[in-house]
Design an enzyme around this catalytic site. Structure first.
Site, PDB file in Angstrom:
ATOM      1  N   VAL A  40       0.786  -1.162   0.002  1.00 52.52           N
ATOM      2  CA  VAL A  40      -0.119  -0.046   0.116  1.00 52.52           C
ATOM      3  C   VAL A  40       1.061   1.400  -0.058  1.00 52.52           C
ATOM      4  CG1 VAL A  40      -2.107  -1.077   1.064  1.00 52.52           C
ATOM      5  CG2 VAL A  40      -0.165  -0.098   2.400  1.00 52.52           C
ATOM      6  N   GLY A  41       2.099   1.069  -0.084  1.00 57.46           N
ATOM      7  CA  GLY A  41       3.101   2.157  -0.076  1.00 57.46           C
ATOM      8  C   GLY A  41       3.616   2.769   1.174  1.00 57.46           C
ATOM      9  N   LYS A  42       3.657   1.606   2.043  1.00 56.19           N
ATOM     10  CA  LYS A  42       4.252   2.162   3.620  1.00 56.19           C
ATOM     11  C   LYS A  42       5.749   2.477   3.823  1.00 56.19           C
ATOM     12  CE  LYS A  42       4.673  -1.445   6.474  1.00 56.19           C
ATOM     13  NZ  LYS A  42       3.880  -2.302   5.387  1.00 56.19           N
ATOM     14  N   THR A  43       6.444   1.901   2.830  1.00 57.22           N
ATOM     15  CA  THR A  43       7.747   2.309   2.974  1.00 57.22           C
ATOM     16  C   THR A  43       7.994   3.719   2.165  1.00 57.22           C
ATOM     17  OG1 THR A  43       8.722  -0.042   2.877  1.00 57.22           O
ATOM     18  CG2 THR A  43      10.242   1.719   2.007  1.00 57.22           C
ATOM     19  N   VAL A  44       7.440   4.002   1.098  1.00 59.49           N
ATOM     20  CA  VAL A  44       7.440   5.109   0.451  1.00 59.49           C
ATOM     21  C   VAL A  44       6.861   6.490   1.414  1.00 59.49           C
ATOM     22  CG1 VAL A  44       6.666   6.566  -1.510  1.00 59.49           C
ATOM     23  CG2 VAL A  44       7.653   4.421  -1.884  1.00 59.49           C
ATOM     24  N   LYS A 100      13.252  -0.463  11.501  1.00 64.92           N
ATOM     25  CA  LYS A 100      12.351  -1.555  10.940  1.00 64.92           C
ATOM     26  C   LYS A 100      12.610  -2.895  11.673  1.00 64.92           C
ATOM     27  CE  LYS A 100      10.140  -3.697   7.436  1.00 64.92           C
ATOM     28  NZ  LYS A 100       8.873  -3.103   7.077  1.00 64.92           N
ATOM     29  N   ASP A 150      14.089  -2.366   3.754  1.00 65.80           N
ATOM     30  CA  ASP A 150      13.248  -1.138   3.661  1.00 65.80           C
ATOM     31  C   ASP A 150      13.905   0.159   4.282  1.00 65.80           C
ATOM     32  OD1 ASP A 150      11.251  -2.887   2.356  1.00 65.80           O
ATOM     33  OD2 ASP A 150       9.998  -3.330   4.199  1.00 65.80           O
ATOM     34  N   GLU A 188       8.542   1.538  11.061  1.00 66.90           N
ATOM     35  CA  GLU A 188       7.762   0.807  10.033  1.00 66.90           C
ATOM     36  C   GLU A 188       7.668  -0.528  10.503  1.00 66.90           C
ATOM     37  OE1 GLU A 188       7.895  -0.385   5.626  1.00 66.90           O
ATOM     38  OE2 GLU A 188       9.426   0.798   6.078  1.00 66.90           O
ATOM     39  N   GLY A 189       6.329  -0.882  10.436  1.00 67.80           N
ATOM     40  CA  GLY A 189       6.094  -2.289  10.745  1.00 67.80           C
ATOM     41  C   GLY A 189       6.135  -3.280   9.201  1.00 67.80           C
TER      42      GLY A 189
END
Length: 252
Positions: A15-19, A39, A52, A111-112
């Site tokens: 869903v774009g979590k890292t960005v 992370k 990530d 970040e999960g």
């Protein structure tokens, strides 16, 4: 002044979590803040390969990155750890690392992996348990939920918000991880419906393929709201993309 600690989770994978994490970091760096990204559990990456957190640094710029556990198979952390015969990751380890980073940084982003309730160990503990442990240690923390824009997102946003509320975890708001270049009716309607489903504000909308932007920091600033340090205006964005302006689609 204590560091701001944000746990970044998603409604799902991809869903774009890292960005989104990189965008929040880039805006903070642009404002002159010291930023760290943690992370806790990286899966699907071999030793020596960039994960990530490294991608966040590539996009955002010079910041501190930490990783607590790395598992080779692209699975939920508990499954990946079990199959690899490697130790599980405990909430206490996350608390210790967050506390260390918070002592020397203005912003700590955690970040999960996947969604909020993806398991990290054989006791069923999740990112939510990590965030709860950080709060219980006396550190301030809240959660940013990265969501998709289209059909199906409202239900999972509402479920995630309920799970957070049940655990007493503050939800800072929802961030659209990939806003399409040609949004349809569902995406336009969801701009108003997402904050209602979450019971929390809409914090921004990152354009699709943001990771390829020539000036990522400028794009991040223009796509994140003031709550995350950006200049994005939710009322203007919602008005521009109001449902009435969606193109009519004829039946085939």
């Amino acid at each position: 002044m204590s560091a701001r600690i944000l746990f970044v989770t998603g409604t799902n994978t991809d869903v774009g979590k890292t960005v989104a994490t990189a965008a929040v970091a880039a805006v903070a760096l642009r404002a002159g803040l010291k930023v760290a990204v943690l992370k806790p559990g990286q899966t699907g990456v071999a030793p020596g390969e960039p994960g990530d957190a490294d991608e966040v640094r590539r996009l955002a710029g010079e910041l501190t990155v930490r990783e607590l556990a790395r598992y080779p198979e692209p699975l939920a952390p508990d499954t990946a750890a079990r199959r690899a015969g490697m130790p599980y990751l405990s909430p206490a380890e996350v608390v210790s690392e967050v506390a260390d980073l918070a002592s020397t940084h203005d912003l700590v982003l955690v970040e999960g992996a996947g969604g909020l309730l993806v398991r990290y160990d054989d006791e069923g503990r999740t990112l939510a348990d990590q965030a709860r442990a950080v709060l219980d240690s006396g550190l301030p923390a809240s959660v940013v939920l990265v969501a998709s824009a289209g059909l199906g997102t409202l239900n999972i946003v509402a479920l995630t918000a309920e799970a957070l509320a049940a655990r007493g975890l503050p939800l800072a708001g929802v961030l659209v991880g990939s806003w399409p270049a040609a949004p349809g009716l569902a995406e336009r309607c969801n701009l108003a419906d997402l904050p209602r489903s979450a019971g929390a504000p809409l914090l921004g909308a990152l354009p699709e393929r943001s990771g390829g932007a020539a000036d990522f920091a400028a794009l991040a600033y223009a796509s994140l709201g003031p709550e995350l340090g950006g200049g994005w205006d939710v009322e203007h964005f919602t008005h521009v993309h109001r449902p009435e302006s969606a193109p009519l689609r004829s039946k085939g």
